[in-house]
Design an enzyme around this catalytic site. Structure first.
Site, PDB file in Angstrom:
ATOM      1  N   ASP A  72       0.814  -1.213   0.000  1.00 20.63           N
ATOM      2  CA  ASP A  72       0.000   0.000   0.000  1.00 20.63           C
ATOM      3  C   ASP A  72       0.851   1.267   0.000  1.00 20.63           C
ATOM      4  O   ASP A  72       2.072   1.214   0.176  1.00 20.63           O
ATOM      5  CB  ASP A  72      -0.965  -0.002   1.205  1.00 20.63           C
ATOM      6  CG  ASP A  72      -0.288  -0.472   2.499  1.00 20.63           C
ATOM      7  OD1 ASP A  72       0.953  -0.486   2.556  1.00 20.63           O
ATOM      8  OD2 ASP A  72      -1.010  -0.825   3.437  1.00 20.63           O
ATOM      9  N   ASP A 141      -7.629  -3.121  14.372  1.00 18.14           N
ATOM     10  CA  ASP A 141      -9.016  -3.452  14.006  1.00 18.14           C
ATOM     11  C   ASP A 141      -9.074  -4.600  12.986  1.00 18.14           C
ATOM     12  O   ASP A 141     -10.093  -4.816  12.350  1.00 18.14           O
ATOM     13  CB  ASP A 141      -9.727  -2.208  13.455  1.00 18.14           C
ATOM     14  CG  ASP A 141      -9.044  -1.650  12.214  1.00 18.14           C
ATOM     15  OD1 ASP A 141      -8.024  -2.237  11.761  1.00 18.14           O
ATOM     16  OD2 ASP A 141      -9.520  -0.635  11.679  1.00 18.14           O
ATOM     17  N   HIS A 143      -7.385  -4.983  10.165  1.00 21.32           N
ATOM     18  CA  HIS A 143      -7.186  -4.724   8.731  1.00 21.32           C
ATOM     19  C   HIS A 143      -5.842  -5.260   8.236  1.00 21.32           C
ATOM     20  O   HIS A 143      -4.848  -5.225   8.940  1.00 21.32           O
ATOM     21  CB  HIS A 143      -7.368  -3.236   8.379  1.00 21.32           C
ATOM     22  CG  HIS A 143      -6.271  -2.322   8.828  1.00 21.32           C
ATOM     23  ND1 HIS A 143      -6.419  -1.393   9.833  1.00 21.32           N
ATOM     24  CD2 HIS A 143      -4.995  -2.166   8.382  1.00 21.32           C
ATOM     25  CE1 HIS A 143      -5.299  -0.720   9.986  1.00 21.32           C
ATOM     26  NE2 HIS A 143      -4.414  -1.168   9.124  1.00 21.32           N
ATOM     27  N   GLU A 148      -9.691  -1.808   5.283  1.00 23.26           N
ATOM     28  CA  GLU A 148     -10.346  -1.434   6.523  1.00 23.26           C
ATOM     29  C   GLU A 148     -11.619  -2.256   6.734  1.00 23.26           C
ATOM     30  O   GLU A 148     -12.110  -2.889   5.788  1.00 23.26           O
ATOM     31  CB  GLU A 148     -10.699   0.058   6.437  1.00 23.26           C
ATOM     32  CG  GLU A 148      -9.487   0.980   6.293  1.00 23.26           C
ATOM     33  CD  GLU A 148      -8.754   1.201   7.601  1.00 23.26           C
ATOM     34  OE1 GLU A 148      -8.734   0.287   8.453  1.00 23.26           O
ATOM     35  OE2 GLU A 148      -8.196   2.292   7.778  1.00 23.26           O
TER      36      GLU A 148
HETATM   37  N1  LIG Z   1      -1.116  -0.177   6.172  1.00 18.54           N
HETATM   38  C1  LIG Z   1      -0.421  -0.578   7.357  1.00 18.54           C
HETATM   39  C2  LIG Z   1      -0.649  -2.068   7.566  1.00 18.54           C
HETATM   40  O1  LIG Z   1      -0.057  -2.788   6.484  1.00 18.54           O
HETATM   41  C3  LIG Z   1      -0.027  -2.507   8.890  1.00 18.54           C
HETATM   42  O2  LIG Z   1      -0.206  -3.890   9.061  1.00 18.54           O
HETATM   43  C4  LIG Z   1      -0.685  -1.747  10.019  1.00 18.54           C
HETATM   44  C5  LIG Z   1      -0.145  -2.139  11.396  1.00 18.54           C
HETATM   45  O3  LIG Z   1       1.067  -1.501  11.642  1.00 18.54           O
HETATM   46  P1  LIG Z   1       2.037  -1.807  12.835  1.00 18.54           P
HETATM   47  O4  LIG Z   1       2.834  -2.987  12.428  1.00 18.54           O
HETATM   48  O5  LIG Z   1       2.864  -0.588  12.950  1.00 18.54           O
HETATM   49  O6  LIG Z   1       1.207  -2.080  14.032  1.00 18.54           O
HETATM   50  O7  LIG Z   1      -0.432  -0.367   9.812  1.00 18.54           O
HETATM   51  C6  LIG Z   1      -0.853   0.219   8.569  1.00 18.54           C
HETATM   52  O8  LIG Z   1      -2.203   0.435   8.612  1.00 18.54           O
END
Ligand SMILES: N[C@@H]1[C@@H](O)[C@H](O)[C@@H](COP(=O)(O)O)O[C@@H]1O
Length: 277
Positions: A72, A141, A143, A148
């Protein structure tokens, strides 16, 4: 689905990096037949990237014949913006390894025609022969990538509005100022992830325990997009003890027992060294 439960985040990083290395080494990629790897951003995979860099430095692994596709990117952030996922990937991974620039693919959140950008990305993945292994993290959440709650479980690459929860969680990278966090992103879909041959999702800490519960024990539900993994042919969830806090003791024991012989990191590393010879 496999669930690998390890002591802490450090072990999660090692196990996931070793597993990626094993898949690559066994595939034996060449210029004509590269290994196609899907990659995430976020704080969770950072330690996995460090372990992969270590394996590269130890000459166990090369990225010369690896093609990558990132999950992304925020809309409106230029690649040189320190908060962009382009910048993140370069600073935390790509600049330390022997990957070829032309083999790196990341969505362009500044493209004039975002719809076309997403369509082209899917086509590029197909043209590369599909993704062999998609590594990912998970949001609190549930995702995956930026899919989302409520995202179609058969979605492909497209733009998505970010939820307040995600904007708030990601504001830690934007001076804790939610106003600075982009409200919009381009992301691969849940279907894109499902199309890949294997998926590996990482989760650490209590904050991720609910998402893990929904991924492992909850029903398949578009409100917890991680739950789509239950329908994947080869999905593995790699988590630490804290992230396993919300699953049943019985489930926990089951996965600990069935994976017991696969959790020894020293043995795993030795095996990799042999495989690399
Ligand atoms: N788009 C990214 C996701 O790909 C990732 O999994 C999520 C959790 O991030 P973290 O690993 O910092 O908790 O954050 C963002 O939303």
């Amino acid at each position: 689905m496999r669930v690998i439960i390890l002591k802490n985040a450090d072990e999660v990083a090692k196990w996931s990096a070793y597993q990626i290395a094993k898949k690559i080494l066994k595939f034996n990629p060449t210029k004509e037949k590269p290994f196609v790897l899907g990659l995430p951003t976020g704080s969770t995979p950072l330690a996995t990237y460090k372990e992969l860099i270590n394996l590269y430095n130890e000459k166990i692994l090369s990225f010369e014949n690896i093609v990558t596709f990132n999950m992304d990117e925020y809309v409106g952030l230029k690649p040189e913006d320190p908060q962009s996922y382009h910048y993140f990937m370069n600073e935390n991974f790509f600049k330390y390894i022997d990957i070829k620039k032309e083999n790196i693919n990341i969505l362009n959140g500044c493209a004039e025609d975002l719809e076309k950008e997403c369509e082209d990305y899917e086509n590029k993945i197909k043209a590369a022969g599909g993704i062999q292994l998609f590594l990912g993290g998970v949001g609190e959440d549930g995702h995956i990538a930026f899919n989302e709650p409520g995202s179609s479980l058969s979605s492909h690459t497209r733009d998505k509005d970010l939820t307040y929860d995600t904007i708030l969680a990601n504001s830690r990278f934007f001076d804790n100022d939610i106003e600075k966090v982009p409200k919009w992103a381009l992301t691969i879909g849940v279907g894109t992830l499902m199309d890949s041959k294997e998926v590996m999702i990482l989760a650490n800490g209590y904050k991720k325990a609910r998402a893990v519960y929904h991924g492992v024990e909850g029903g398949v539900n578009h409100l917890w997009t991680i739950s789509a993994l239950q329908l994947h042919r080869r999905a593995v969830l790699v988590i630490d003890e804290m992230a396993a806090s919300d699953i049943k003791v019985k489930t926990y024991r089951y996965f600990k027992e069935i994976e017991a012989k696969n959790l020894n990191l020293e043995e795993y590393k030795k095996y990799l060294i042999e495989l690399a010879k």
